[in-house]
Motif scaffolding. Structure first.
Motif, PDB file in Angstrom:
ATOM      1  N   ARG A  47       0.834  -1.197   0.000  1.00 44.30           N
ATOM      2  CA  ARG A  47       0.000   0.000   0.000  1.00 44.30           C
ATOM      3  C   ARG A  47       0.870   1.248   0.000  1.00 44.30           C
ATOM      4  O   ARG A  47       2.071   1.202   0.286  1.00 44.30           O
ATOM      5  CB  ARG A  47      -0.923   0.008   1.216  1.00 44.30           C
ATOM      6  CG  ARG A  47      -0.185   0.111   2.547  1.00 44.30           C
ATOM      7  CD  ARG A  47      -1.139   0.022   3.727  1.00 44.30           C
ATOM      8  NE  ARG A  47      -0.474   0.311   4.988  1.00 44.30           N
ATOM      9  CZ  ARG A  47      -1.098   0.353   6.159  1.00 44.30           C
ATOM     10  NH1 ARG A  47      -2.406   0.114   6.227  1.00 44.30           N
ATOM     11  NH2 ARG A  47      -0.427   0.635   7.264  1.00 44.30           N
TER      12      ARG A  47
ATOM     13  N   ASP B  78      -4.913   9.605   2.845  1.00 50.44           N
ATOM     14  CA  ASP B  78      -5.352   8.464   2.047  1.00 50.44           C
ATOM     15  C   ASP B  78      -4.346   7.322   2.177  1.00 50.44           C
ATOM     16  O   ASP B  78      -3.158   7.546   2.433  1.00 50.44           O
ATOM     17  CB  ASP B  78      -5.481   8.859   0.570  1.00 50.44           C
ATOM     18  CG  ASP B  78      -6.314   7.866  -0.236  1.00 50.44           C
ATOM     19  OD1 ASP B  78      -6.920   6.956   0.372  1.00 50.44           O
ATOM     20  OD2 ASP B  78      -6.365   8.010  -1.471  1.00 50.44           O
ATOM     21  N   THR B  79      -4.853   6.098   2.008  1.00 51.62           N
ATOM     22  CA  THR B  79      -4.016   4.906   1.889  1.00 51.62           C
ATOM     23  C   THR B  79      -4.476   4.160   0.649  1.00 51.62           C
ATOM     24  O   THR B  79      -5.644   3.758   0.558  1.00 51.62           O
ATOM     25  CB  THR B  79      -4.124   4.005   3.127  1.00 51.62           C
ATOM     26  OG1 THR B  79      -3.632   4.709   4.271  1.00 51.62           O
ATOM     27  CG2 THR B  79      -3.293   2.745   2.937  1.00 51.62           C
ATOM     28  N   ILE B  80      -3.582   3.986  -0.322  1.00 57.98           N
ATOM     29  CA  ILE B  80      -3.931   3.389  -1.611  1.00 57.98           C
ATOM     30  C   ILE B  80      -3.426   1.954  -1.664  1.00 57.98           C
ATOM     31  O   ILE B  80      -2.211   1.728  -1.563  1.00 57.98           O
ATOM     32  CB  ILE B  80      -3.322   4.200  -2.773  1.00 57.98           C
ATOM     33  CG1 ILE B  80      -3.781   5.666  -2.712  1.00 57.98           C
ATOM     34  CG2 ILE B  80      -3.673   3.573  -4.116  1.00 57.98           C
ATOM     35  CD1 ILE B  80      -3.093   6.565  -3.720  1.00 57.98           C
TER      36      ILE B  80
ATOM     37  N   LEU C 285      -2.170  -1.406  -3.424  1.00 56.78           N
ATOM     38  CA  LEU C 285      -1.397  -1.497  -4.659  1.00 56.78           C
ATOM     39  C   LEU C 285      -1.448  -2.893  -5.266  1.00 56.78           C
ATOM     40  O   LEU C 285      -1.316  -3.894  -4.553  1.00 56.78           O
ATOM     41  CB  LEU C 285       0.063  -1.119  -4.391  1.00 56.78           C
ATOM     42  CG  LEU C 285       0.315   0.290  -3.862  1.00 56.78           C
ATOM     43  CD1 LEU C 285       1.775   0.455  -3.475  1.00 56.78           C
ATOM     44  CD2 LEU C 285      -0.103   1.347  -4.872  1.00 56.78           C
TER      45      LEU C 285
ATOM     46  N   THR D  49      -0.542   8.808 -11.790  1.00 56.08           N
ATOM     47  CA  THR D  49      -0.438   7.353 -11.875  1.00 56.08           C
ATOM     48  C   THR D  49       0.919   6.930 -11.315  1.00 56.08           C
ATOM     49  O   THR D  49       1.723   7.768 -10.901  1.00 56.08           O
ATOM     50  CB  THR D  49      -0.604   6.864 -13.319  1.00 56.08           C
ATOM     51  OG1 THR D  49       0.418   7.469 -14.147  1.00 56.08           O
ATOM     52  CG2 THR D  49      -1.978   7.273 -13.874  1.00 56.08           C
TER      53      THR D  49
ATOM     54  N   ASP E  24      -2.766   2.618 -12.261  1.00 55.73           N
ATOM     55  CA  ASP E  24      -3.579   3.828 -12.327  1.00 55.73           C
ATOM     56  C   ASP E  24      -3.613   4.504 -10.955  1.00 55.73           C
ATOM     57  O   ASP E  24      -3.008   4.036  -9.990  1.00 55.73           O
ATOM     58  CB  ASP E  24      -4.978   3.523 -12.858  1.00 55.73           C
ATOM     59  CG  ASP E  24      -5.775   2.577 -11.960  1.00 55.73           C
ATOM     60  OD1 ASP E  24      -5.485   2.499 -10.751  1.00 55.73           O
ATOM     61  OD2 ASP E  24      -6.704   1.921 -12.474  1.00 55.73           O
ATOM     62  N   SER E  25      -4.329   5.616 -10.858  1.00 60.36           N
ATOM     63  CA  SER E  25      -4.318   6.410  -9.631  1.00 60.36           C
ATOM     64  C   SER E  25      -4.941   5.685  -8.446  1.00 60.36           C
ATOM     65  O   SER E  25      -4.719   6.078  -7.295  1.00 60.36           O
ATOM     66  CB  SER E  25      -5.041   7.741  -9.855  1.00 60.36           C
ATOM     67  OG  SER E  25      -6.387   7.515 -10.274  1.00 60.36           O
ATOM     68  N   SER E  26      -5.702   4.606  -8.713  1.00 62.11           N
ATOM     69  CA  SER E  26      -6.294   3.822  -7.632  1.00 62.11           C
ATOM     70  C   SER E  26      -5.391   2.678  -7.186  1.00 62.11           C
ATOM     71  O   SER E  26      -5.739   1.934  -6.272  1.00 62.11           O
ATOM     72  CB  SER E  26      -7.652   3.267  -8.063  1.00 62.11           C
ATOM     73  OG  SER E  26      -7.498   2.284  -9.081  1.00 62.11           O
ATOM     74  N   GLY E  27      -4.224   2.512  -7.851  1.00 63.15           N
ATOM     75  CA  GLY E  27      -3.278   1.465  -7.499  1.00 63.15           C
ATOM     76  C   GLY E  27      -3.461   0.166  -8.253  1.00 63.15           C
ATOM     77  O   GLY E  27      -2.787  -0.824  -7.965  1.00 63.15           O
ATOM     78  N   THR E  28      -4.354   0.136  -9.242  1.00 61.92           N
ATOM     79  CA  THR E  28      -4.614  -1.071 -10.027  1.00 61.92           C
ATOM     80  C   THR E  28      -3.657  -1.154 -11.213  1.00 61.92           C
ATOM     81  O   THR E  28      -3.436  -0.153 -11.910  1.00 61.92           O
ATOM     82  CB  THR E  28      -6.061  -1.069 -10.551  1.00 61.92           C
ATOM     83  OG1 THR E  28      -6.960  -0.994  -9.446  1.00 61.92           O
ATOM     84  CG2 THR E  28      -6.357  -2.334 -11.353  1.00 61.92           C
TER      85      THR E  28
ATOM     86  N   SER F  44      -2.448  -1.532 -14.790  1.00 60.77           N
ATOM     87  CA  SER F  44      -3.142  -1.313 -16.062  1.00 60.77           C
ATOM     88  C   SER F  44      -2.364  -1.850 -17.257  1.00 60.77           C
ATOM     89  O   SER F  44      -2.976  -2.239 -18.254  1.00 60.77           O
ATOM     90  CB  SER F  44      -3.422   0.180 -16.261  1.00 60.77           C
ATOM     91  OG  SER F  44      -2.224   0.939 -16.214  1.00 60.77           O
TER      92      SER F  44
END
Length: 318
Positions: A164, A177-179, A181, A208, A238-242, A244
């Motif tokens: 994360r 926030d904690t994203i 990963l 990103t 991406d910006s959500s940590g997914t 791509s």
């Protein structure tokens, strides 16, 4: 003697005499007690091509290769004008420090690798406050604090063992926030051979991320003192940590089997990675003065090379 303080050297003066091009590199140096960020500026001048016999064949085969002349006298001078000590008082003892970041207000952020804390200082060394702490909750760190980076008035810090990224506001020095990963990494078969932790995470100009995964598994069992190539894989998140897409594969270091595999930097070095403000990627070779550049999508762009003559090291010359 190590005194638990962090010493930051800045105001580096350079004079190269000719028009020059600058690329900023971030290098990590490890010893038993410190991990120090050093910002290394590589300057190049002149563009006369050297003799081909001085250029390795695999380098000559690169497309869009620019070779700098070894005969150009660039007249460089480098000086360090000022030294500031951070955390040198009895009240603030940094101990074993890790990554360092600097924001646009010249505030300094220094991570404490043992206490899982990020200390914040004014540019003159005055202590402001601290972020993080040990734990698994929001804004906390369970292991090493890695890859401190400033972007868009936010401080990003990787908690690799928890997969994360913690994000802190620079306006009020609070966690926002904690994203999580790479939660979808099981969709990429290649990553099944990579270590569970993300080795490094880099923030791009559009918010990103580039995640570096590594592995050094061989199909055959290694023998003691055998060298193993460590493979690195750059993936775009991406910006959500997914995850791509995949960007680049490269050999990032040579490891040696000493019972456990270990990178003997003094002998083999490791590839340096750098990123420009427009998200181009730079990878420097440890064996030659060769730097390859890639577009933000991971496609190869060009390379430049400086022909340095290697000096053999023997028992007689050591």
């Amino acid at each position: 003697m190590f005194d638990g303080s962090a010493r930051l050297y800045f105001n580096i003066s350079t004079n190269f005499g000719l028009n020059s091009k600058c690329i900023t590199w971030v290098m990590l140096f490890n010893n038993r007690q410190t991990i120090l960020f050093i910002f290394m500026f590589l300057f190049f001048a002149g563009c006369n091509k050297s003799k081909n016999e001085l250029i390795p064949e695999h380098v000559q085969e690169l497309k869009n290769l620019k070779v700098y002349s070894e005969d150009v006298d660039i007249g460089k001078t480098i000086s360090f004008d000022q030294e500031v000590v951070y955390g040198g008082s009895d009240d603030i003892f940094i101990g074993i420090h890790g990554d360092i970041a600097v924001d646009l207000s010249d505030r300094i952020y220094i991570s404490n690798s043992f206490k899982k804390i990020i200390y914040v200082f004014e540019h003159d060394g005055q202590f402001i406050g601290q972020l993080g702490g040990e734990g698994r909750g929001p804004g906390e760190f369970s292991k090493w604090i890695k890859n401190l980076q400033i972007f868009n008035h936010h401080l990003f810090a990787l908690d690799a063992s928890m997969h994360r990224l913690n994000v802190f506001s620079l306006n009020n020095l609070s966690h926002i926030d904690t994203i999580p990963l790479a939660g979808n990494r099981n969709r990429y078969p290649e990553l099944a051979r990579a270590f569970p932790e993300i080795r490094n995470l880099y923030v791009r100009s559009d918010g990103t991320f580039i995640a570096e995964f590594v592995n050094h598994f061989s199909q055959e069992r290694t023998e003691r003192y055998e060298n193993i190539d460590m493979q690195s894989h750059f993936y775009l998140l991406d910006s959500s940590g997914t995850i791509s897409s995949k960007l680049i594969d490269f050999i990032s270091a040579t490891l040696t089997d000493l019972g456990i595999v270990f990178n003997l930097n003094q002998f083999f070095g490791q590839r340096l990675k750098g990123f420009s403000s427009d998200d181009q990627i730079y990878i420097a070779d440890p064996d030659y003065f060769l730097i390859k550049t890639y577009y933000p999508n991971g496609h190869y762009k060009a390379a430049f090379y400086y022909p340095i003559k290697k000096i053999p090291l023997t028992r007689e010359t050591a």
